[in-house]
Scaffold this active site. Structure first.
Site, PDB file in Angstrom:
ATOM      1  CB  CYS A 130      -0.893  -0.033   1.193  1.00  0.00           C
ATOM      2  SG  CYS A 130      -0.218  -0.516   2.622  1.00  0.00           S
ATOM      3  CG  HIS A 243      -0.661   4.138   4.263  1.00  0.00           C
ATOM      4  ND1 HIS A 243      -1.119   4.104   5.468  1.00  0.00           N
ATOM      5  CD2 HIS A 243       0.114   2.819   3.818  1.00  0.00           C
ATOM      6  CE1 HIS A 243      -1.076   2.778   5.766  1.00  0.00           C
ATOM      7  NE2 HIS A 243      -0.494   2.246   4.846  1.00  0.00           N
TER       8      HIS A 243
HETATM    9  N1  LIG Z   1      -5.171  -2.755   5.293  1.00  0.00           N
HETATM   10  C1  LIG Z   1      -4.652  -2.517   4.249  1.00  0.00           C
HETATM   11  O1  LIG Z   1      -4.392  -1.184   4.202  1.00  0.00           O
HETATM   12  C2  LIG Z   1      -4.070  -3.314   3.215  1.00  0.00           C
HETATM   13  C3  LIG Z   1      -3.410  -2.661   2.065  1.00  0.00           C
HETATM   14  C4  LIG Z   1      -2.706  -3.644   1.176  1.00  0.00           C
HETATM   15  C5  LIG Z   1      -2.927  -5.009   1.501  1.00  0.00           C
HETATM   16  N2  LIG Z   1      -3.177  -5.251   2.649  1.00  0.00           N
HETATM   17  C6  LIG Z   1      -3.451  -7.036   2.666  1.00  0.00           C
HETATM   18  O2  LIG Z   1      -4.628  -7.457   2.699  1.00  0.00           O
HETATM   19  C7  LIG Z   1      -4.786  -8.614   3.397  1.00  0.00           C
HETATM   20  C8  LIG Z   1      -6.029  -8.458   4.630  1.00  0.00           C
HETATM   21  O3  LIG Z   1      -5.785  -7.140   5.238  1.00  0.00           O
HETATM   22  P1  LIG Z   1      -6.746  -6.509   6.038  1.00  0.00           P
HETATM   23  O4  LIG Z   1      -6.052  -5.222   6.566  1.00  0.00           O
HETATM   24  O5  LIG Z   1      -8.073  -6.316   5.450  1.00  0.00           O
HETATM   25  O6  LIG Z   1      -6.958  -7.481   7.306  1.00  0.00           O
HETATM   26  P2  LIG Z   1      -8.137  -7.778   8.203  1.00  0.00           P
HETATM   27  O7  LIG Z   1      -8.950  -6.507   8.570  1.00  0.00           O
HETATM   28  O8  LIG Z   1      -7.544  -8.174   9.360  1.00  0.00           O
HETATM   29  O9  LIG Z   1      -8.931  -9.052   7.784  1.00  0.00           O
HETATM   30  C9  LIG Z   1      -8.767 -10.073   7.525  1.00  0.00           C
HETATM   31  C10 LIG Z   1      -9.444 -10.832   6.641  1.00  0.00           C
HETATM   32  O10 LIG Z   1      -9.033 -12.273   6.529  1.00  0.00           O
HETATM   33  C11 LIG Z   1      -9.885 -13.183   6.748  1.00  0.00           C
HETATM   34  N3  LIG Z   1      -9.355 -14.569   7.053  1.00  0.00           N
HETATM   35  C12 LIG Z   1      -8.389 -14.510   8.429  1.00  0.00           C
HETATM   36  N4  LIG Z   1      -8.066 -15.812   8.602  1.00  0.00           N
HETATM   37  C13 LIG Z   1      -8.757 -16.712   7.823  1.00  0.00           C
HETATM   38  C14 LIG Z   1      -8.811 -17.932   7.390  1.00  0.00           C
HETATM   39  N5  LIG Z   1      -8.287 -19.018   8.276  1.00  0.00           N
HETATM   40  N6  LIG Z   1      -9.630 -18.361   6.247  1.00  0.00           N
HETATM   41  C15 LIG Z   1     -10.537 -17.402   5.596  1.00  0.00           C
HETATM   42  N7  LIG Z   1     -10.248 -15.942   5.878  1.00  0.00           N
HETATM   43  C16 LIG Z   1      -9.562 -15.694   6.890  1.00  0.00           C
HETATM   44  C17 LIG Z   1     -10.603 -12.602   8.019  1.00  0.00           C
HETATM   45  O11 LIG Z   1     -11.932 -13.173   8.150  1.00  0.00           O
HETATM   46  P3  LIG Z   1     -12.590 -13.108   9.617  1.00  0.00           P
HETATM   47  O12 LIG Z   1     -13.570 -12.088   9.790  1.00  0.00           O
HETATM   48  O13 LIG Z   1     -13.388 -14.424   9.516  1.00  0.00           O
HETATM   49  O14 LIG Z   1     -11.562 -13.391  10.816  1.00  0.00           O
HETATM   50  C18 LIG Z   1     -10.924 -11.087   7.274  1.00  0.00           C
HETATM   51  O15 LIG Z   1     -12.030 -11.100   6.605  1.00  0.00           O
HETATM   52  C19 LIG Z   1      -3.438  -8.716   4.213  1.00  0.00           C
HETATM   53  O16 LIG Z   1      -2.785  -9.694   3.281  1.00  0.00           O
HETATM   54  C20 LIG Z   1      -2.837  -7.330   3.995  1.00  0.00           C
HETATM   55  O17 LIG Z   1      -1.633  -7.445   3.864  1.00  0.00           O
HETATM   56  C21 LIG Z   1      -4.047  -4.686   3.397  1.00  0.00           C
END
Ligand SMILES: NC(=O)c1ccc[n+]([C@@H]2O[C@H](COP(=O)([O-])OP(=O)(O)OC[C@H]3O[C@@H](n4cnc5c(N)ncnc54)[C@H](OP(=O)(O)O)[C@@H]3O)[C@@H](O)[C@H]2O)c1
Length: 334
Positions: A130, A243
């Site tokens: 990001c 950011h």
């Molecule tokens: N946040 C950002 O700005 C950003 C930017 C670029 C990339 N990313 C990437 O995007 C990804 C997610 O980030 P996020 O910020 O959205 O995280 P988050 O808010 O913690 O969300 C994680 C998601 O993954 C799901 N999950 C976790 N364990 C799982 C499993 N065993 N099986 C299926 N689903 C599962 C969770 O579902 P539950 O609700 O069921 O736990 C939730 O929907 C990461 O790889 C991160 O590096 C994030």
């Protein structure tokens, strides 16, 4: 590719997943059917898409039959395990994690920069980090005009970049402080409320963090610029969303402020907000929920030859994640 694809969002309940659902709707992505997947914890939860309530299902190895495009945002471990299974089932994966970004067989794409790379995919396409995405939205147009040699940068990264639990952590800590209670920590190693942490992602042997090296490594791949160098300090700040990055860039060709402003004014997905006399510059508070990134504080860098200093802000949940992923999907349908 099916013109009305069956789309899956893996990690649909997360900070990025929720934005993916909203972005598919807002941009009128021609979704034929939408399947929402998350862990067993969220199975049964209902989320709205185009006025309809859809039930979240548990992600399993059999989730991908009949799905054309899967937007993954459930962390690197889930991507490593399930993206190859999805690709094997005939679905194109657009992955938000860092799992495949540096894999030679996987295109790493910011559509405003290297959209043509989408066509080279073999089932998986990666979305960039990001902070890298926000920085490159301003840096790449300058590179095209002046050829960037190296940058020195510091990031100011919002807590939503760490996910839904970190948003909750900042809220909870602010409330605890206001109420005079002891601050509790679950996500970050130190208090984030009213603090800044020069620590994003894990530390490497050389003292940089993994996040800091993504700017150079992913920047080289996206810009097709193998000699690009970036020395970055990534900092987590108590901002909920968007950011910012302060960049000093050194170019091969001479660069002036008017010529840089001309470049910025023509760059896709970028606004120039730069009127210091009126206190106008990009601020994360106002870039949240915006598709465009914004650049300002443009000035000659007094410590570099052919140098330019500038400041970029952008919503990392959108341009750094959900929006960029949906734009890649739009490229797939072209
Ligand atoms: N946040 C950002 O700005 C950003 C930017 C670029 C990339 N990313 C990437 O995007 C990804 C997610 O980030 P996020 O910020 O959205 O995280 P988050 O808010 O913690 O969300 C994680 C998601 O993954 C799901 N999950 C976790 N364990 C799982 C499993 N065993 N099986 C299926 N689903 C599962 C969770 O579902 P539950 O609700 O069921 O736990 C939730 O929907 C990461 O790889 C991160 O590096 C994030």
């Amino acid at each position: 590719m099916n013109r009305k694809p069956h789309v899956a969002v893996v990690g649909a309940t997360g900070a990025v997943g929720i934005e993916m659902i909203k972005t598919l709707e807002k941009r009128n992505f021609p979704v034929g059917k939408l399947t929402l997947l998350a862990s067993a914890r969220s199975a049964g939860k209902r989320l709205r898409f185009r006025g309809e309530e859809l039930t979240v299902k548990e992600l399993t190895k059999n989730s991908f039959a009949g799905i054309d495009i899967a937007l993954f945002s459930a962390g690197g471990g889930i991507s490593k395990e399930f993206a190859p299974i999805a690709a094997q089932a005939g679905c194109v994966v657009i992955d938000n994690s860092s799992a495949f970004r540096m894999d030679d067989k996987v295109p790493l794409v910011i559509p405003e920069i290297n959209a043509a790379d989408v066509k080279l995919h073999q089932g998986i396409i990666a979305n960039p980090n990001c902070t890298t995405a926000v920085a490159l939205m301003a840096l790449y147009p300058l590179h095209q005009a002046f050829f960037v040699k190296r940058i020195f940068a510091s990031s100011y990264q919002a807590v939503s970049g760490t996910g839904a639990k970190a948003i909750e952590e900042l809220r909870r800590q602010i409330e605890q402080i206001v109420k005079g209670q002891a601050v509790t920590k679950e996500v970050y190693p130190h208090q984030i409320a009213f603090n800044v942490l020069p620590h994003v992602d894990s530390f490497l042997q050389d003292g940089y963090t993994k996040e800091e090296m993504k700017m150079q490594n992913e920047g080289r791949k996206i810009m097709h610029h193998p000699t690009f160098r970036a020395s970055v300090t990534c900092v987590r700040v108590p901002v909920y969303r968007a950011h910012s990055v302060a960049i000093s860039a050194e170019f091969e060709k001479p660069v002036t402020v008017p010529s840089a402003r001309e470049v910025f004014n023509k760059a896709p997905g970028l606004q120039l907000i730069d009127d210091p006399a009126k206190n106008e510059y990009p601020q994360p508070l106002f870039m949240a929920e915006q598709y465009d990134c914004a650049v300002g504080r443009v000035r000659r860098d007094c410590a570099l030859d052919n140098g330019l200093a500038f400041w970029v802000s952008g919503d990392q949940l959108l341009k750094g994640a959900a929006l960029n992923a949906v734009q890649i999907g739009e490229e797939l349908l072209k």
